[in-house]
Design an enzyme around this catalytic site. Sequence first.
Site, short mmCIF file in Angstrom:
data_model
loop_
_atom_site.label_atom_id
_atom_site.label_comp_id
_atom_site.label_asym_id
_atom_site.label_seq_id
_atom_site.Cartn_x
_atom_site.Cartn_y
_atom_site.Cartn_z
N GLU A 31 23.08 -7.59 -45.70
CA GLU A 31 24.94 -7.43 -45.36
C GLU A 31 25.49 -8.55 -44.77
O GLU A 31 24.91 -9.19 -43.46
CB GLU A 31 25.13 -6.57 -44.58
CG GLU A 31 26.90 -6.33 -44.66
CD GLU A 31 27.39 -5.73 -43.53
OE1 GLU A 31 28.32 -6.17 -43.12
OE2 GLU A 31 26.92 -6.55 -42.31
N ASP A 59 28.09 18.73 -46.08
CA ASP A 59 28.32 18.98 -44.74
C ASP A 59 27.50 20.14 -45.18
O ASP A 59 27.68 21.33 -45.90
CB ASP A 59 29.62 19.79 -44.51
CG ASP A 59 29.67 20.56 -43.37
OD1 ASP A 59 28.73 20.09 -42.76
OD2 ASP A 59 30.73 20.76 -42.87
N ASP A 66 22.09 -4.72 -41.15
CA ASP A 66 23.83 -4.49 -40.68
C ASP A 66 24.42 -6.17 -40.32
O ASP A 66 23.37 -6.83 -39.15
CB ASP A 66 24.27 -3.60 -39.62
CG ASP A 66 25.49 -3.61 -39.46
OD1 ASP A 66 25.98 -3.06 -40.23
OD2 ASP A 66 25.96 -3.54 -38.34
N ASP A 98 29.56 21.86 -39.88
CA ASP A 98 30.15 21.63 -38.68
C ASP A 98 31.52 20.73 -38.86
O ASP A 98 32.40 19.93 -38.15
CB ASP A 98 29.54 20.76 -37.67
CG ASP A 98 29.08 20.18 -37.86
OD1 ASP A 98 29.15 19.42 -39.35
OD2 ASP A 98 28.55 19.51 -37.66
N ASP A 117 25.46 15.26 -43.26
CA ASP A 117 25.18 15.70 -42.52
C ASP A 117 23.05 15.56 -44.17
O ASP A 117 23.76 15.10 -44.80
CB ASP A 117 24.48 17.30 -41.31
CG ASP A 117 24.84 18.15 -42.32
OD1 ASP A 117 24.46 18.35 -43.74
OD2 ASP A 117 25.24 19.05 -42.00
#
Length: 486
Positions: free
Chosen positions: A248, A20, A189, A24, A28
Site C-alpha cells: 500500500e 458476525d 500498510d 455481538d 469476526d
Amino acid sequence: MTAWWRDAVIYQVYVRSFADGDGDGVGDLIGVRDRLPYLAGLGVDAIWLTPFYPSPMADFGYDVADYRDVDPLFGTLADAKALIDEAHGHDLRIIVDIVPNHTSSAHPWFQEALRGRHRDRYIFRDAPNDWESIFGGPAWTQVEDGQWYLHLFDSSQPDLNWEHPEVRAEFESILRFWLDLGVDGFRVDVAHGMVKPPGLPDIGHTGQTRLIGNDVVPYFDNDGVHEIHRAWRRVLDSYPGERVGVAEAWAPTPERLALYVRPDELHQAFNFHFLFAPWDAGALREVIDSSLASAGSVGAPSTWVLSNHDVKRHVTRYGSLARARAAALLSLALPGSAYVYQGDELGLPEVLDLPEELLRDPQRLRDPDSGRDGCRVPMPWTRELGWRDPWLPIPGAWSALSVEAQQGRDDSTLELYRQALRLRRSFAGDLVWHDSPEGTLVFSRGDLLCTVNLTGAPVDFGAGGELLLASDVPGAADSAAWWKVK
Ligand code: BGC
C-alpha cells in the site's frame, strides 16, 4: 512456480464489517470462516483480511498493540489458524495486513518508551518540526517530560524508528510468525512511509498532508524504504508456495510506484492512480497504459483497484451503479491482478447519511467530510440484512442489495461478478487497443474483445462475435460488454 498472484482476484475483507459469527454486532474471524463457501463460489483466488490483532481500535485495528495475536473482538489465534487452513481447503489463499510504520501507543514498546526506556525505537525529539498528521493537527505530541514523538497518523499511532536494528528484526520475526501459521502473504500498510529523511526537514508550509494523493512530502516514498522491502522479500522467498507482499504505497507517479515491485521487492502494489481516474475514456486509457508500462518495465503485474476501506465506494464516486458495473467488466478484463472490496460485488454505494453521533473514523478530525465510515458499513447478507445490532447501521434499502436478494438473479450485480470471475480465468495475453468512437474504449486480449461505452448515450460498436457477458444492453450508455471473437 504458478505465479498465482500475477492474475489473481483478491477479495478484501474488512473484518469488522464482513460477517458476525458470534452475534455481538462486530464482524469476526468465525464470520469470515462461515462465508468461505460464498467467497469460493464467487470465484476469487485470495482473501486479504484487514488487521484483526489486539488493538485499542482508535484506527479500527491499524493501531496494533500485539502483532502476534488476535483481538478478542475478532476471535482467537486458533480461529485464525482454522480460517487459514479451511480457506486453503477451498483453494483460497489468505493475505494478512501488516502495519509496520507505527504501533499503537498501547504497544509494550511504546509504554516502555513513555517510561523513558528504549525511546530510540520510536521518533522522539526535543522539539517538533512542522509536519502535520494525516488525520489533522500536528504530527507531534508532547510527553510528560517535555519530549515530543512523531505520529503521521493519530496520536495513538506513534511512528517506529526504522533506523533501529531491533525494529527491523522484530518485524522480520513477525512475518515469520504468520508465515509459519500458513498465511500466503502480506498487505503492507503505508509501505512508503517507514523511512524518514535525515534531520526530519520542515515542509515549510501547511495544508498539504494527505495519505491519499500524489503530493511529494518529505516523510513518504523515501528511497530507504526499498531496502526494507528487499529484506522482506528474502523472508517471503525462504518459504515454499510463493508467499507474496502487496504494497500500500501512495507514490506520486506510476514510475515511482513501480520501484516497489522490482523483482527483489514486493510482488504487487495497489494501483491508486487507476482508482482515482475519473469516468472518462481518455483518462482511463492513459492510466491503464502508464500502469501497464511502468509495472511492465520491472516485470510486475499491474493491479486494478476500484474501492477499499479508505475511499468513497465507486458506485458513488462514479455516480451510478451502471458505471460501477461497467467499470467492473473493464477492470476484470485487464491483464494483471484485480482487487474486489467486500460489497463491490453487490453494487453497494457509499452510505452518506450515517448519523453524526455514530461516526468514529479518526480521519474526520482533518475535515468532517473526509470520514471513511460510509464505506465500512456492514455487508447485507439477507433480506433482513443478517446482523443483530451492527456496529454501524445498515440502510434498510440494502435489503434489495443483499446477497440473498441478488443470488440466482441473472440481472444482479452479484451474478455479473460471478460470471465475470469465471470467464476471466480463460483470458490471457497482452492488451491491444482498437480504434473506437469518441468516449469509448475497445481492446482485445487474445480472443476476448472488451467494449466500454463511457458516454451518456448509446453507441453502436458493430462488435462481432459471441456475446459473453454485458453490464447492460451492449452499447447502452455507461455499459461494458465482453465478446469472444474468432
Ligand atoms: C490504512 C488506513 C489506516 C492508515 C494508518 C492506511 O493506509 O489503509 O485505514 O488508517 O493506513 O495505518
